[in-house]
Design a protein around this motif. Structure first.
Motif, PDB file in Angstrom:
ATOM      1  N   ASP A  34       0.832  -1.204   0.000  1.00 30.61           N
ATOM      2  CA  ASP A  34       0.000   0.000   0.000  1.00 30.61           C
ATOM      3  C   ASP A  34       0.868   1.257   0.000  1.00 30.61           C
ATOM      4  N   ALA A  35       2.008   1.193   0.683  1.00 30.86           N
ATOM      5  CA  ALA A  35       2.913   2.346   0.706  1.00 30.86           C
ATOM      6  C   ALA A  35       3.465   2.638  -0.684  1.00 30.86           C
ATOM      7  N   VAL A  36       3.842   1.583  -1.417  1.00 27.93           N
ATOM      8  CA  VAL A  36       4.345   1.784  -2.784  1.00 27.93           C
ATOM      9  C   VAL A  36       3.234   2.321  -3.679  1.00 27.93           C
ATOM     10  N   LYS A  37       2.022   1.807  -3.515  1.00 27.77           N
ATOM     11  CA  LYS A  37       0.886   2.323  -4.290  1.00 27.77           C
ATOM     12  C   LYS A  37       0.640   3.795  -3.979  1.00 27.77           C
ATOM     13  N   PHE A  38       0.757   4.156  -2.712  1.00 32.10           N
ATOM     14  CA  PHE A  38       0.579   5.561  -2.325  1.00 32.10           C
ATOM     15  C   PHE A  38       1.628   6.447  -3.003  1.00 32.10           C
ATOM     16  N   LEU A  39       2.867   5.972  -3.031  1.00 33.86           N
ATOM     17  CA  LEU A  39       3.926   6.739  -3.696  1.00 33.86           C
ATOM     18  C   LEU A  39       3.605   6.932  -5.172  1.00 33.86           C
ATOM     19  N   ILE A  80       4.074  -3.898  -9.232  1.00 32.49           N
ATOM     20  CA  ILE A  80       3.486  -2.562  -9.336  1.00 32.49           C
ATOM     21  C   ILE A  80       4.522  -1.458  -9.523  1.00 32.49           C
ATOM     22  N   CYS A  81       5.813  -1.795  -9.448  1.00 31.76           N
ATOM     23  CA  CYS A  81       6.833  -0.767  -9.660  1.00 31.76           C
ATOM     24  C   CYS A  81       6.902  -0.380 -11.135  1.00 31.76           C
ATOM     25  N   ASP A  82       7.259   0.864 -11.392  1.00 35.94           N
ATOM     26  CA  ASP A  82       7.279   1.388 -12.762  1.00 35.94           C
ATOM     27  C   ASP A  82       8.428   0.816 -13.581  1.00 35.94           C
ATOM     28  N   GLU A  83       9.569   0.617 -12.945  1.00 36.32           N
ATOM     29  CA  GLU A  83      10.738   0.074 -13.641  1.00 36.32           C
ATOM     30  C   GLU A  83      11.429  -0.940 -12.728  1.00 36.32           C
ATOM     31  N   ILE A  84      11.971  -1.997 -13.354  1.00 33.24           N
ATOM     32  CA  ILE A  84      12.744  -2.993 -12.619  1.00 33.24           C
ATOM     33  C   ILE A  84      14.136  -3.016 -13.246  1.00 33.24           C
ATOM     34  N   VAL A  85      15.133  -2.680 -12.452  1.00 33.64           N
ATOM     35  CA  VAL A  85      16.482  -2.528 -13.002  1.00 33.64           C
ATOM     36  C   VAL A  85      17.437  -3.537 -12.372  1.00 33.64           C
TER      37      VAL A  85
END
Length: 246
Positions: A160-165, A210-215
């Motif tokens: 939920d914290a990552v979604k909030f960000l 749910i992250c925008d980029e995976i590096v």
């Protein structure tokens, strides 16, 4: 705070909670019952304080004094709330730079990451309430005092914290050895959150999705992974380099 700074005894812990003291976690004897302990359980639930049921032997290893089956560890610093930190950063005209630590339990790694965060100008560190490190005296010492200056947000639900960000306009970049992009090609100039996972488990799949980029960081040796504090430092200073060019 010394690492033996604890409060023990049911009534003493109740009073600490009611006084608004910052409590890291509460250890409770497995079979603890009674009216007074019921009041303690209600307060723990009301204030979302991490707690764990443990054998009597574990409590006795911490103190042989009359703990009555309850020991509370006091937090070395006050935790911040992510939903307050992010709007404040925008209001101050900043380009938010956040580091999220997913499942990291090693205090020395946490301290080292926090030290780099402070040097790199990170605005806040996000950790999980459960299954994660906390800000204790060892972490503060390893961080060279950085954890006394940089805000730390301890979140009940890290997904939920990552979604909030993300919903707050922050670009999320997760580090993973199977990432589809070399870390130097990621987007760091916008408001960002770098998400780092533990060396053995990495960022949890539900967060990776749910992250925008995976590096990934290229590895040329036979060892399969970098120390997480070193990997975090590489990504943070790649962000610093890119953001200085804005």
């Amino acid at each position: 705070m010394e690492k033996n700074e604890i409060v023990f005894g049911i009534r003493a812990v109740i009073e600490a909670i009611q006084a608004g003291k910052e409590i890291d976690k509460v250890l409770i004897k497995k079979d603890l019952k009674g009216e007074l302990s019921g009041e303690l359980f209600r307060l723990i639930k009301t204030f979302d304080i991490p707690s764990q049921r443990v054998p009597l032997e574990r409590l006795n290893r911490i103190t042989m004094k009359n703990h009555q089956g309850v020991i509370a560890f006091m937090s070395a610093v006050g935790y911040q709330k992510l939903e307050q930190i992010i709007p404040m950063l925008y209001e101050e005209g900043k380009n938010p730079f956040i580091v999220v630590l997913d499942g990291i339990t090693d205090v020395r790694n946490f301290g080292a990451i926090a030290r780099t965060c402070e040097c790199a100008g990170v605005d806040a560190i996000v950790i999980s309430e459960k299954g994660s490190v906390s800000v204790n005296s060892d972490a503060i010492k390893t961080s060279a005092g950085a954890l006394l200056t940089i805000p730390v947000c301890r979140e009940k639900n890290l997904t939920d914290a990552v979604k909030f960000l993300k919903n707050s306009g922050i670009h999320t970049i997760a580090a993973n050895e199977k990432g589809n992009m070399i870390y130097t090609r990621a987007t760091y100039t916008n408001p960002i959150a770098i998400v780092m996972g533990a060396e053995d488990t990495g960022v949890a799949p539900e967060r990776l999705r749910i992250c925008d980029e995976i590096v990934k960081i290229p590895l040329s040796g036979v060892i399969e992974s970098l120390n997480v504090s070193v990997a975090a430092g590489i990504l943070m200073y790649e962000a610093v380099k890119n953001r200085e060019q804005i």
